[in-house]
Design a protein around this motif. Structure first.
Motif, mmCIF file in Angstrom:
data_model
loop_
_atom_site.group_PDB
_atom_site.id
_atom_site.type_symbol
_atom_site.label_atom_id
_atom_site.label_comp_id
_atom_site.label_asym_id
_atom_site.label_seq_id
_atom_site.Cartn_x
_atom_site.Cartn_y
_atom_site.Cartn_z
ATOM 1 N N ARG A 59 31.103 59.440 60.186
ATOM 2 C CA ARG A 59 30.907 57.998 59.986
ATOM 3 C C ARG A 59 29.440 57.619 60.225
ATOM 4 N NH1 ARG A 59 32.832 52.703 58.475
ATOM 5 N NH2 ARG A 59 31.646 51.271 59.778
ATOM 6 N N LEU A 60 28.848 58.120 61.284
ATOM 7 C CA LEU A 60 27.443 57.824 61.553
ATOM 8 C C LEU A 60 26.567 58.234 60.378
ATOM 9 C CD1 LEU A 60 25.330 58.332 64.700
ATOM 10 C CD2 LEU A 60 24.574 59.384 62.595
ATOM 11 N N ILE A 61 26.771 59.433 59.860
ATOM 12 C CA ILE A 61 25.959 59.921 58.745
ATOM 13 C C ILE A 61 26.140 59.022 57.522
ATOM 14 C CG2 ILE A 61 25.680 61.826 57.102
ATOM 15 C CD1 ILE A 61 26.323 63.712 59.473
ATOM 16 N N ALA A 62 27.398 58.641 57.239
ATOM 17 C CA ALA A 62 27.653 57.769 56.088
ATOM 18 C C ALA A 62 26.982 56.411 56.262
ATOM 19 C CB ALA A 62 29.156 57.601 55.899
ATOM 20 N N VAL A 63 27.055 55.856 57.478
ATOM 21 C CA VAL A 63 26.426 54.552 57.740
ATOM 22 C C VAL A 63 24.905 54.668 57.648
ATOM 23 C CG1 VAL A 63 26.030 52.809 59.529
ATOM 24 C CG2 VAL A 63 28.339 53.657 59.091
ATOM 25 N N ALA A 64 24.340 55.731 58.211
ATOM 26 C CA ALA A 64 22.891 55.920 58.164
ATOM 27 C C ALA A 64 22.398 56.034 56.723
ATOM 28 C CB ALA A 64 22.499 57.165 58.953
ATOM 29 N N GLU A 65 23.088 56.815 55.921
ATOM 30 C CA GLU A 65 22.678 56.978 54.525
ATOM 31 C C GLU A 65 22.807 55.670 53.761
ATOM 32 O OE1 GLU A 65 25.152 60.218 53.293
ATOM 33 O OE2 GLU A 65 23.683 61.740 53.927
ATOM 34 N N ALA A 66 23.901 54.936 53.997
ATOM 35 C CA ALA A 66 24.089 53.659 53.308
ATOM 36 C C ALA A 66 23.035 52.643 53.730
ATOM 37 C CB ALA A 66 25.490 53.122 53.591
ATOM 38 N N CYS A 67 22.758 52.558 55.030
ATOM 39 C CA CYS A 67 21.748 51.604 55.517
ATOM 40 C C CYS A 67 20.380 51.921 54.940
ATOM 41 C CB CYS A 67 21.696 51.619 57.041
ATOM 42 S SG CYS A 67 23.015 50.706 57.844
ATOM 43 N N ARG A 68 20.017 53.183 54.938
ATOM 44 C CA ARG A 68 18.703 53.547 54.398
ATOM 45 C C ARG A 68 18.605 53.173 52.922
ATOM 46 N NH1 ARG A 68 15.915 59.079 56.077
ATOM 47 N NH2 ARG A 68 14.975 57.707 57.633
ATOM 48 N N THR A 69 19.663 53.433 52.147
ATOM 49 C CA THR A 69 19.649 53.069 50.731
ATOM 50 C C THR A 69 19.532 51.561 50.563
ATOM 51 O OG1 THR A 69 20.946 55.020 50.118
ATOM 52 C CG2 THR A 69 20.964 53.165 48.578
ATOM 53 N N LEU A 70 20.310 50.808 51.316
ATOM 54 C CA LEU A 70 20.276 49.351 51.220
ATOM 55 C C LEU A 70 18.916 48.793 51.620
ATOM 56 C CD1 LEU A 70 23.799 48.694 52.760
ATOM 57 C CD2 LEU A 70 23.134 48.158 50.399
ATOM 58 N N SER B 144 21.585 44.126 56.842
ATOM 59 C CA SER B 144 21.120 42.739 56.791
ATOM 60 C C SER B 144 20.499 42.319 58.112
ATOM 61 C CB SER B 144 22.294 41.816 56.440
ATOM 62 O OG SER B 144 21.880 40.465 56.426
ATOM 63 N N ASP B 145 21.125 42.716 59.229
ATOM 64 C CA ASP B 145 20.561 42.396 60.546
ATOM 65 C C ASP B 145 19.190 43.065 60.735
ATOM 66 O OD1 ASP B 145 22.664 40.805 61.369
ATOM 67 O OD2 ASP B 145 23.721 42.427 62.404
ATOM 68 N N VAL B 146 19.082 44.331 60.338
ATOM 69 C CA VAL B 146 17.815 45.054 60.497
ATOM 70 C C VAL B 146 16.731 44.432 59.629
ATOM 71 C CG1 VAL B 146 16.669 47.275 60.211
ATOM 72 C CG2 VAL B 146 19.002 47.197 61.103
ATOM 73 N N ALA B 147 17.076 44.120 58.385
ATOM 74 C CA ALA B 147 16.096 43.515 57.478
ATOM 75 C C ALA B 147 15.635 42.158 58.000
ATOM 76 C CB ALA B 147 16.691 43.375 56.083
ATOM 77 N N THR B 148 16.564 41.371 58.521
ATOM 78 C CA THR B 148 16.200 40.065 59.074
ATOM 79 C C THR B 148 15.275 40.229 60.276
ATOM 80 O OG1 THR B 148 18.316 39.151 58.336
ATOM 81 C CG2 THR B 148 17.104 37.907 60.004
ATOM 82 N N LEU B 149 15.592 41.181 61.145
ATOM 83 C CA LEU B 149 14.714 41.454 62.288
ATOM 84 C C LEU B 149 13.329 41.869 61.813
ATOM 85 C CD1 LEU B 149 14.213 41.857 65.322
ATOM 86 C CD2 LEU B 149 15.167 44.169 65.078
ATOM 87 N N ASP B 150 13.272 42.669 60.770
ATOM 88 C CA ASP B 150 11.972 43.095 60.256
ATOM 89 C C ASP B 150 11.176 41.907 59.726
ATOM 90 O OD1 ASP B 150 10.450 45.589 59.920
ATOM 91 O OD2 ASP B 150 10.411 45.040 57.801
ATOM 92 N N VAL B 151 11.858 40.971 59.069
ATOM 93 C CA VAL B 151 11.181 39.784 58.540
ATOM 94 C C VAL B 151 10.651 38.911 59.674
ATOM 95 C CG1 VAL B 151 11.553 37.603 57.322
ATOM 96 C CG2 VAL B 151 12.413 39.742 56.346
#
Length: 311
Positions: A118-129, A76-83
């Motif tokens: 944990r990093l890999i799981a977070v990266a994969e989840a963030c990319r999907t989201l 959500s933070d990344v998407a908001t920054l992109d907007v």
């Protein structure tokens, strides 16, 4: 010619926005913010503040602490920054290393293997989201239940993903999946919880690059390779400066002079060194910390000169 970005953190509004304007006007590719919860300013708030005073540069984390950040909130933070930046966000992720960042949340820092999982799981989840998908995951590294990012939608898809670190499993995953592999030259965290051993020898970097190349062999577009510059100094006596750094850093002067993590020498010598690093290790991107910005400005001005004007 290498791509240069700047890592910094805000101390006050005026100097931060002035820095953002300077980074853009000088010709850097990105302004990046570190993430050490409790010890530095929120990277996403800082980067959002830089967005309206810039138009071109990318804005991203270097790197977000995947060990303590939940992927839905992070996405959500990344998407908001992109907007708010008009499509200029970059997500940089690291596994985290500072024990205090876990202890302040009532946890103990996991071992290296668990942090990388944990990093890999977070990266994969963030990319999907960020790509509009749904995440449900159960496991020791991450739990999510039908997570979706409905609002805001990023302006740009996919948002570039940079993964930083030196762990072998991390480098393999980054070589296979990331857009940028950010090499730091940092090894095991020392007893103070903040400092690191360094991994600056040519043989160590050769091994890391080999892992990235092996993992990315089947990709149509392999990830770019980026190095974090730990020290930059324009000097007519690089060897003397290297010897002065050697004991403090824990590397030999020869390793320092050959390393992509240190810039020492005249601007001609530093430019030649970056060309050598590109040939040997494929490093074409560099991140320079704010305290070394004057040296980086001189190098960037030199790199941007027409060939006929270079000495």
């Amino acid at each position: 010619m290498p791509t240069l970005s700047v890592q910094a953190k805000p101390d006050d509004a005026a100097s931060w926005t002035a820095l953002a304007r300077r980074v853009e006007a000088t010709g850097y590719a990105a302004l990046l913010a570190a993430d050490h919860p409790g010890a530095v300013a929120s990277p996403f708030v800082a980067l959002a503040a830089a967005a309206p005073v810039t138009e071109r540069i990318a804005l991203g984390t270097n790197v977000a602490q995947a060990g303590v950040r939940e992927p839905l909130l992070l996405a959500s933070d990344v998407a908001t920054l992109d907007v708010v930046s008009g499509g200029r966000a970059r997500l940089g992720l690291g596994a985290g290393h500072t024990p205090a960042e876990w202890r302040m949340l009532g946890r103990e820092r996991p071992g290296a293997a668990a942090r990388v999982r944990r990093l890999i799981a977070v990266a994969e989840a963030c990319r999907t989201l960020l790509d509009g998908g749904e995440v449900t995951a159960y496991g020791p590294g991450l739990e999510a239940f039908g997570a979706r990012l409905t609002v805001p939608e990023p302006v740009r898809r996919p948002i570039p993903l940079a993964v930083g670190g030196g762990n072998a499993a991390l480098l393999r995953w980054a070589g296979e999946h990331a857009d940028i592999v950010a090499l730091t030259g940092l090894g095991r965290t020392l007893a103070d919880g903040y400092s690191h051993e360094v991994r600056w020898s040519g043989a160590q970097i050769d091994r890391q690059v080999a892992l990235i190349e092996e993992a990315s062999a089947r990709r149509e577009t392999p990830p770019e390779r980026e190095a974090l510059v730990q020290h930059a100094e324009v000097t007519d006596d690089a060897e003397r400066a290297a010897h002065a750094l050697a004991d403090r850093i824990g590397a030999t002067a020869a390793e320092i002079l050959a390393s992509p993590y240190v810039w020492l020498g005249t601007v001609d010598e530093i430019a030649a060194a970056t060309a050598a690093h590109a040939r040997r290790w494929g490093i074409t991107r560099y991140v320079v910390r704010e305290e070394h910005l004057d040296a980086a400005d001189r190098l960037l001005a030199h790199l941007n000169k027409p060939c006929s004007e270079k000495s």
